[in-house]
Structure formats: C-alpha cells, structure tokens
Scaffold this motif. Structure first.
Motif, PDB file in Angstrom:
ATOM      1  N   SER A   1      69.739  -0.560  49.537  1.00 55.08           N
ATOM      2  CA  SER A   1      69.941  -0.079  48.158  1.00 55.08           C
ATOM      3  C   SER A   1      68.767   0.818  47.760  1.00 55.08           C
ATOM      4  CB  SER A   1      70.081  -1.252  47.183  1.00 55.08           C
ATOM      5  OG  SER A   1      71.235  -1.997  47.452  1.00 55.08           O
ATOM      6  N   PHE A   2      68.522   1.801  48.584  1.00 56.84           N
ATOM      7  CA  PHE A   2      67.337   2.652  48.495  1.00 56.84           C
ATOM      8  C   PHE A   2      67.784   4.085  48.229  1.00 56.84           C
ATOM      9  CE2 PHE A   2      64.018   5.326  50.323  1.00 56.84           C
ATOM     10  CZ  PHE A   2      62.828   4.660  50.057  1.00 56.84           C
ATOM     11  N   LEU A   3      67.386   4.641  47.091  1.00 52.11           N
ATOM     12  CA  LEU A   3      67.757   5.996  46.693  1.00 52.11           C
ATOM     13  C   LEU A   3      66.481   6.807  46.502  1.00 52.11           C
ATOM     14  CD1 LEU A   3      70.234   7.801  45.774  1.00 52.11           C
ATOM     15  CD2 LEU A   3      69.611   7.149  43.434  1.00 52.11           C
ATOM     16  N   ILE A   4      66.358   7.907  47.233  1.00 55.69           N
ATOM     17  CA  ILE A   4      65.139   8.708  47.146  1.00 55.69           C
ATOM     18  C   ILE A   4      65.474  10.169  46.914  1.00 55.69           C
ATOM     19  CG2 ILE A   4      65.046   8.905  49.679  1.00 55.69           C
ATOM     20  CD1 ILE A   4      61.966   9.137  49.380  1.00 55.69           C
ATOM     21  N   CYS A   5      64.714  10.809  46.046  1.00 60.77           N
ATOM     22  CA  CYS A   5      64.826  12.249  45.844  1.00 60.77           C
ATOM     23  C   CYS A   5      63.649  12.903  46.544  1.00 60.77           C
ATOM     24  CB  CYS A   5      64.821  12.613  44.363  1.00 60.77           C
ATOM     25  SG  CYS A   5      65.182  14.378  44.088  1.00 60.77           S
ATOM     26  N   VAL A   6      63.953  13.769  47.487  1.00 57.19           N
ATOM     27  CA  VAL A   6      62.909  14.454  48.251  1.00 57.19           C
ATOM     28  C   VAL A   6      63.284  15.925  48.374  1.00 57.19           C
ATOM     29  CG1 VAL A   6      63.989  13.781  50.430  1.00 57.19           C
ATOM     30  CG2 VAL A   6      61.612  14.486  50.415  1.00 57.19           C
ATOM     31  N   THR A   7      62.302  16.784  48.172  1.00 59.28           N
ATOM     32  CA  THR A   7      62.518  18.218  48.134  1.00 59.28           C
ATOM     33  C   THR A   7      61.960  18.885  49.377  1.00 59.28           C
ATOM     34  OG1 THR A   7      62.416  18.171  45.722  1.00 59.28           O
ATOM     35  CG2 THR A   7      62.098  20.291  46.751  1.00 59.28           C
ATOM     36  N   ALA A   8      62.568  19.983  49.780  1.00 60.94           N
ATOM     37  CA  ALA A   8      62.095  20.742  50.936  1.00 60.94           C
ATOM     38  C   ALA A   8      60.615  21.062  50.803  1.00 60.94           C
ATOM     39  CB  ALA A   8      62.896  22.041  51.069  1.00 60.94           C
ATOM     40  N   LYS A   9      59.885  20.913  51.903  1.00 57.79           N
ATOM     41  CA  LYS A   9      58.441  21.104  51.987  1.00 57.79           C
ATOM     42  C   LYS A   9      57.692  20.044  51.188  1.00 57.79           C
ATOM     43  CE  LYS A   9      57.713  23.305  54.517  1.00 57.79           C
ATOM     44  NZ  LYS A   9      58.021  23.012  55.958  1.00 57.79           N
ATOM     45  N   GLY A  10      58.347  18.948  50.939  1.00 53.61           N
ATOM     46  CA  GLY A  10      57.705  17.823  50.264  1.00 53.61           C
ATOM     47  C   GLY A  10      57.891  16.529  51.043  1.00 53.61           C
ATOM     48  N   GLY A  11      57.983  16.660  52.364  1.00 61.98           N
ATOM     49  CA  GLY A  11      58.199  15.489  53.200  1.00 61.98           C
ATOM     50  C   GLY A  11      59.649  15.279  53.583  1.00 61.98           C
TER      51      GLY A  11
ATOM     52  N   SER B   1      80.781   8.786  40.662  1.00 65.11           N
ATOM     53  CA  SER B   1      80.447   7.798  39.630  1.00 65.11           C
ATOM     54  C   SER B   1      79.419   6.791  40.147  1.00 65.11           C
ATOM     55  CB  SER B   1      81.711   7.070  39.153  1.00 65.11           C
ATOM     56  OG  SER B   1      82.323   6.377  40.223  1.00 65.11           O
ATOM     57  N   GLN B   2      79.530   6.410  41.417  1.00 66.49           N
ATOM     58  CA  GLN B   2      78.547   5.494  41.995  1.00 66.49           C
ATOM     59  C   GLN B   2      77.157   6.117  42.016  1.00 66.49           C
ATOM     60  OE1 GLN B   2      80.494   4.834  45.789  1.00 66.49           O
ATOM     61  NE2 GLN B   2      80.952   2.695  45.250  1.00 66.49           N
TER      62      GLN B   2
ATOM     63  N   GLU C   1      71.317  -2.407  40.800  1.00 67.04           N
ATOM     64  CA  GLU C   1      70.431  -2.970  41.816  1.00 67.04           C
ATOM     65  C   GLU C   1      70.150  -1.909  42.880  1.00 67.04           C
ATOM     66  OE1 GLU C   1      71.816  -6.602  43.413  1.00 67.04           O
ATOM     67  OE2 GLU C   1      71.873  -7.632  41.475  1.00 67.04           O
ATOM     68  N   VAL C   2      69.163  -1.094  42.617  1.00 65.00           N
ATOM     69  CA  VAL C   2      68.810  -0.002  43.517  1.00 65.00           C
ATOM     70  C   VAL C   2      67.326   0.310  43.352  1.00 65.00           C
ATOM     71  CG1 VAL C   2      69.469   1.747  41.806  1.00 65.00           C
ATOM     72  CG2 VAL C   2      69.373   2.373  44.223  1.00 65.00           C
ATOM     73  N   ILE C   3      66.662   0.649  44.442  1.00 61.43           N
ATOM     74  CA  ILE C   3      65.278   1.093  44.400  1.00 61.43           C
ATOM     75  C   ILE C   3      65.282   2.610  44.344  1.00 61.43           C
ATOM     76  CG2 ILE C   3      63.072   1.160  45.637  1.00 61.43           C
ATOM     77  CD1 ILE C   3      63.788  -1.588  44.575  1.00 61.43           C
ATOM     78  N   ARG C   4      64.684   3.187  43.309  1.00 59.81           N
ATOM     79  CA  ARG C   4      64.660   4.635  43.150  1.00 59.81           C
ATOM     80  C   ARG C   4      63.257   5.161  43.457  1.00 59.81           C
ATOM     81  NH1 ARG C   4      67.189   2.337  38.649  1.00 59.81           N
ATOM     82  NH2 ARG C   4      69.411   2.846  38.420  1.00 59.81           N
ATOM     83  N   VAL C   5      63.196   6.140  44.349  1.00 59.69           N
ATOM     84  CA  VAL C   5      61.922   6.686  44.800  1.00 59.69           C
ATOM     85  C   VAL C   5      61.963   8.199  44.692  1.00 59.69           C
ATOM     86  CG1 VAL C   5      60.293   6.840  46.747  1.00 59.69           C
ATOM     87  CG2 VAL C   5      61.667   4.760  46.425  1.00 59.69           C
TER      88      VAL C   5
END
Length: 287
Positions: free
Chosen positions: A43-53, A92-93, A104-108
């Motif tokens: 339940s792991f949601l991460i926002c990652v941008t190009a050239k940022g890992g 919607s999810q 119930e989610v981990i947001r990173v």
C-alpha cells in the motif's frame, strides 16, 4: 533521529502550504499522473519526478511488485503496467489513495535540490554539452535549446550546447507555464500536488540512502536493496552542481529561481548565495 527528520519535513511542507492562505500558486495544484508509482503489496504510493531519483525508484517498485528479471532500463514502456499507479488502479481508486487521509496507504514524495536537478538533466540529456542531434522523431527534447544556438542544425550532427543555452531554453519553455515544460526539468511541485496530497514521508536525494534505509525498516519492505542507486556518479570525479553556475548571468539565475522557487520553499532547500546575489543584482525579490 530519522523519525524527527521526516516529521520536520512533513511539518514544513504543511506550514508552507497553509501560509498560502487559500491562494496556492497554480502550478502547485497540478498533477502529473504517471509520476505516481504504486505497490499494492505494501500500500505504497510515491510521486517521483524525472531526474529526481526516478530510475532508482522505478527499479525498487518493480522489485516490490514481484518483478525478478534483470532490469537494464526501468523506464521501458512494457514495465509501466507493473508500477505506474494509474495502470494498477482505477481512476477513483487512485484519487482516493492520493487525497483521502483515511485511506490505508503510505504516501511518499521524492525530491531533489532544484538547481542540482537541472545540472543532472543537462549532463544526462545534453551529454554535458557534447550532443549528437537526434533524428527528427526524437528532436522535441532538444529543439528549444538548439533553436537558441543561432544556427541551423541537422539530425545526427555533433554540436556543443553550453549550459547557459540549456538554462535559457528552460526559461523559454516555461513562458506558457510549467505544464509546457519537459518532464526532465519541470518543477516537481508542478507534478505531485504537494499542497493537496497528504504525504507521509518526504525523501530527499541528498540523504537518499539514509532515508530509504529507514523506510525499508519502518515499513518492512523486503525486496529493496538500499544501496541500489541508478545513475549515481562518483563524487570524487564530478564537480559540484554550483560549479556549473559560476559563469551564468544574474538574469538567467534569477529567471530560473522564479520557476523553481516553490520547490525551494515547500521542501526546505536553502537558497544558495549565488542565487541571492543574482536576485539582489537584478532587483528581484525572493517572494
């Protein structure tokens, strides 16, 4: 110590967003949907941008999602369905997991010093200035910078693209707003809706291994090798990012800061002295 670090970063982001008093800058409200990666197992949601890992995180998410084959290039289109949130979740999810605090989610979110990220984009995509012009079907990544060279160029021609020309092209791209910028240097505050998504953890590339080690232990993630970091150069051989800006004009530096100032503010990156000097010399203010 690590728990305190993450708590302070989270508090700073919340404080900065609240300081906008309801008038959040337009770019900070945007979302680049395929910047969000997801692992159903954790339940792991991460926002990652190009050239940022991005390369490293995509490799980790593939492993977290059970992909065991050798990964040479984690950005392959065929691999997207295994980690891109919008491929794994319904609309919607994904909305609920991005925005509902009761989910119930981990947001990173993974971030990097904005001016260091620009150097990374230049050294990677523009080959540190020694570029072979691609074929016409791949030219869009470079056409603004090449157009500022002041001379026509042909596909597959070798050209020298100074860092200053690249930076001017970034500023020109931004004339229509961050949405028109290439994803490799578009501000990450314009990709991840940091004032709308209640992120639990802010990971910084500058402290990446420490941050990741803490998350792995905290969340019980078994598939991640914390020493894996794609596109990592040797610090002993690479100049510091500041060295690239040594001969850049004050106008360009001030123009860049205007684009990336929300990235600095929201994530607590200190404004370098050379940027402060440029703002002072051009009569611009840090507002």
């Amino acid at each position: 110590m690590m728990a305190t670090r993450f708590s302070e970063r989270k508090y700073l982001l919340k404080e900065k967003c609240e300081n906008y008093n309801g008038s959040i800058p337009k770019d900070v409200t945007r979302t680049l949907r395929d910047a969000f990666l997801y692992s159903r197992k954790y339940s792991f949601l991460i926002c990652v941008t190009a050239k940022g890992g991005a390369s490293t995180w995509k490799t980790h998410l593939l492993r977290m999602n059970g992909y065991t084959k050798y990964i040479k290039y984690p950005h392959e289109t065929s691999l997207k369905k295994r980690m891109i949130a919008q491929k794994l979740l319904s609309r919607s999810q994904l909305y609920r997991k991005m925005h509902r605090e009761e989910e119930e989610v981990i947001r990173v979110i993974s971030v990097r010093h904005p001016f260091s990220r620009l150097v990374s984009a230049y050294t990677d995509k523009f080959k540190n200035g020694s570029l072979t012009v691609p074929g016409k079907n791949k030219l869009n990544l470079y056409e603004v910078a090449l157009g500022l060279m002041g001379k026509p160029v042909s596909p597959f021609e070798k050209v020298s693209v100074p860092f200053s020309v690249f930076l001017r092209s970034v500023i020109k791209e931004n004339k229509g707003g961050a949405v028109d910028m290439n994803r490799h240097w578009r501000p990450y505050s314009s990709n991840c809706r940091p004032c709308h998504v209640p992120f639990d953890y802010i990971v910084k590339l500058e402290t990446f291994e420490e941050d990741l080690r803490y998350l792995v232990l905290k969340l019980g993630i078994k598939e991640i090798n914390v020493t894996t970091q794609m596109n990592k150069s040797s610090k002993s051989k690479s100049p510091t990012y500041e060295a690239y800006y040594r001969d850049i004009s004050d106008d360009i530096i001030a123009g860049l800061y205007a684009i990336y100032k929300e990235d600095f503010r929201l994530f607590g990156y200190e404004v370098p002295q050379f940027v402060k000097d440029a703002l002072s010399n051009t009569g611009k203010t840090d507002r």
